[in-house]
Design an enzyme around this catalytic site. Structure first.
Site, PDB file in Angstrom:
ATOM      1  N   LYS A 272     -14.712  37.884  18.955  1.00 12.09           N
ATOM      2  CA  LYS A 272     -15.851  37.976  19.876  1.00 12.09           C
ATOM      3  C   LYS A 272     -15.807  39.318  20.601  1.00 12.09           C
ATOM      4  O   LYS A 272     -14.728  39.838  20.855  1.00 12.09           O
ATOM      5  CB  LYS A 272     -15.745  36.885  20.938  1.00 12.09           C
ATOM      6  CG  LYS A 272     -16.092  35.485  20.502  1.00 12.09           C
ATOM      7  CD  LYS A 272     -15.983  34.540  21.686  1.00 12.09           C
ATOM      8  CE  LYS A 272     -16.193  33.095  21.269  1.00 12.09           C
ATOM      9  NZ  LYS A 272     -17.538  32.799  20.764  1.00 12.09           N
TER      10      LYS A 272
ATOM     11  N   ARG B 189     -16.360  23.238  15.239  1.00 12.63           N
ATOM     12  CA  ARG B 189     -16.817  22.246  14.258  1.00 12.63           C
ATOM     13  C   ARG B 189     -15.702  21.923  13.264  1.00 12.63           C
ATOM     14  O   ARG B 189     -15.692  20.842  12.690  1.00 12.63           O
ATOM     15  CB  ARG B 189     -18.089  22.760  13.570  1.00 12.63           C
ATOM     16  CG  ARG B 189     -17.907  24.013  12.768  1.00 12.63           C
ATOM     17  CD  ARG B 189     -19.233  24.709  12.446  1.00 12.63           C
ATOM     18  NE  ARG B 189     -19.823  25.356  13.617  1.00 12.63           N
ATOM     19  CZ  ARG B 189     -20.998  25.974  13.605  1.00 12.63           C
ATOM     20  NH1 ARG B 189     -21.721  26.003  12.506  1.00 12.63           N
ATOM     21  NH2 ARG B 189     -21.466  26.532  14.700  1.00 12.63           N
TER      22      ARG B 189
END
Ligand code: BES
Ligand code: MN
Ligand code: ZN
Length: 497
Positions: free
Chosen positions: A277, A351
């Site tokens: 990120k 996820r």
């Protein structure tokens, strides 16, 4: 902060607070005769009970002081306004260094909540507003004069002793327990990431299981390998801190009405992994375990309440770092249910750990499975920072969560799970891939991904809390930082199953 219920004339303190509907003759809990006088003085200073507006009055006798907070128009009333208004009291009382603050409890006829639960619901919101507004995270700093301590004692003052029924007492006690659990969750979310590695969170869970009817099992690396929980293992592979899966169980004394499995994403820090990120998006990523923190908060609460449901709590825990053994874009992993996943972006890690947890949860054959996760930035784009997204196969539960949330001051909105979009996660080399098309329906696609790991027989709801789990600014009764959302709504849900 402690709450005490007593008749008004037994209150020794000097400070009283009362709520006021806009343009009404008297503050709530104050007689017409007495109230008229107060309102006349207040109106001279343009106080008519406007929502969130405050004024401090001195009674004629000079002994007691009355603080008024506006509730706004009666027809716009909702119980969460009581939390907001009581938070105002707590702030002002803190500023005035008041150690004991008494809140006048209104007559049920004067508040637009119908039915016998009127006063218990009022009390619930009042106690929670006070405790939640008094919360601050001071683990690593000194107290500041500009941020004063909240009062130590909250008096809930009734017009007569007769009004203090067992139901009312129970409501106050439970509201306090829920609020304390929310504060516990907030603490965990606010904790610096290097002090809450997976193993440390597992230790906290183990600690919780020493109380009440809660049991714990922690599946560590060796066991995860044996079981084939490869998603959790691969997400944690880039860190020196080993991942684990925490399984908490609450079993009621009485016969169990239902079995519910609650799962929370526990990425103790999300750097994005090799799909790193940018710094600006990384600075709040200690919040990426808010789902797991909510599971722990819930089990703290379950140890104190006496609910007739069996609850499984799962917290897959991992730190997502780009170390030398980190998973790489292009890797393929086999999840616990046997499906293979092509990992094209290591930043879509939530996820992955949830995939294993949902497959494991399905095997427990619950009547309902709910997962909570700070899952997608797209959810913040779609719904902003105060709404959680709901997706899933259990329409009834989704509608109930939306309804219950309004009372709790936690907001939910449903998004669809359209089969038409399932093609977005089709992979050329594995059963599915972990990302869809860039910037297209990110929250929905994540939901469709999760669904691949939920047994079709198990009703399931996914809550994307990426927006409200953590706030960068103060809200009415929520400080900057971890918020504890959606713990209050889940507690209300489990209490009324
Ligand atoms: N933890 C983030 C999601 C997030 C973003 C939570 C902002 C709270 C605030 C999640 O793991 C993530 O990085 N998601 C990616 C998914 C993408 C790579 C498909 C995102 O939303 O950008
Ligand atoms: Mn991520
Ligand atoms: Zn994440």
């Amino acid at each position: 902060m402690k709450a005490q219920l007593l008749p008004r004339d037994k209150w020794p303190g000097k400070f009283l607070g009362s709520l006021v509907f806009e343009d009404r003759k008297a503050p709530l809990g104050v007689s017409q005769a007495e109230g008229k006088e107060f309102m006349a003085i207040a109106e001279e200073e343009n106080f008519h009970g406007q929502y969130k507006k405050t004024i401090l009055l001195r009674s004629d006798k000079g002994r007691q002081r009355l603080l008024l907070v506006g509730l706004g128009k009666k027809k716009e009333f909702e119980p969460d306004r009581v939390r907001v208004a009581v938070a105002k009291f707590i702030k002002l009382a803190g500023e005035m260094k008041i150690a004991e603050f008494g809140l006048l409890i209104p007559d049920p006829k004067s508040i637009p909540i119908r039915g016998p639960n009127c006063i218990p619901r009022f009390i619930t919101a009042a106690v929670q507003g006070a405790v939640l507004a008094g919360y601050r995270y001071t683990e690593h700093r000194k107290n500041r004069p500009e941020d004063p301590e909240p009062p130590e004692l909250l008096g809930l003052l009734f017009s007569t002793g007769k009004a203090i029924t067992p139901t009312v007492r129970k409501a106050a006690a439970q509201a306090g327990a829920v609020a304390e659990a929310v504060c516990y969750t907030r603490d965990l979310v606010n904790e610096p990431p290097s002090q809450k590695a997976p193993e440390m969170v597992a230790e906290l869970a183990t600690w919780l299981a020493k109380r009440g009817r809660v049991k714990v099992e922690v599946m560590r690396k060796k066991q995860l390998i044996q079981m084939g929980m490869n998603c959790i293992l691969r997400v944690g592979a880039g860190s020196h801190e080993p991942p684990c899966l925490v399984h908490l169980t609450y079993k009621p004394k009485r016969r169990s009405k239902k079995t519910v499995c609650i799962i929370g994403k526990g990425v103790t820090f999300d750097s994005g992994g090799l799909s790193l990120k940018p710094s600006a998006s990384m600075d709040t990523m200690k919040c990426d375990m808010a789902g797991a923190a909510t599971v722990l908060g819930l089990f703290k609460l379950l140890g104190e309440l006496d609910l007739p449901v069996t609850v499984h709590g799962l917290a897959p825990l991992a730190e997502n770092l780009p170390g030398g053994s980190a998973q790489k874009p292009g890797d393929v992993i086999r999840a616990y249910n046997g499906k293979t996943i092509e990992v094209l972006n290591t930043d879509a890690e939530g996820r992955l750990i949830l995939a294993d947890a949902l497959a494991y949860g399905s095997k427990l054959e619950p009547d309902l499975m709910i997962d909570m996760a700070t899952l997608t930035g797209a959810c913040v784009v779609a719904l902003g920072d105060e709404y959680s997204a709901l997706l899933g196969t259990d329409r009834k539960t989704i509608n109930r969560l939306i309804e219950l949330g309004k009372e709790q001051g936690e907001f939910f909105w449903q998004l669809p799970l359209p089969e038409r979009y399932r093609s977005h996660i089709k992979s050329k080399v594995a059963d599915i891939k972990n990302i869809g098309k860039p910037r297209i329906a990110g929250t929905i696609v994540a939901g469709l991904f999760l669904q691949e790991f939920v047994d079709k027989k198990v009703p399931w709801v996914h809550i994307d809390i990426a927006g409200p789990a953590f706030t960068k600014e103060d809200w009415d009764y929520t400080r900057t930082g971890g918020t504890g959302v959606p713990l209050r709504t889940l507690a209300a849900f489990l209490s009324t199953i």
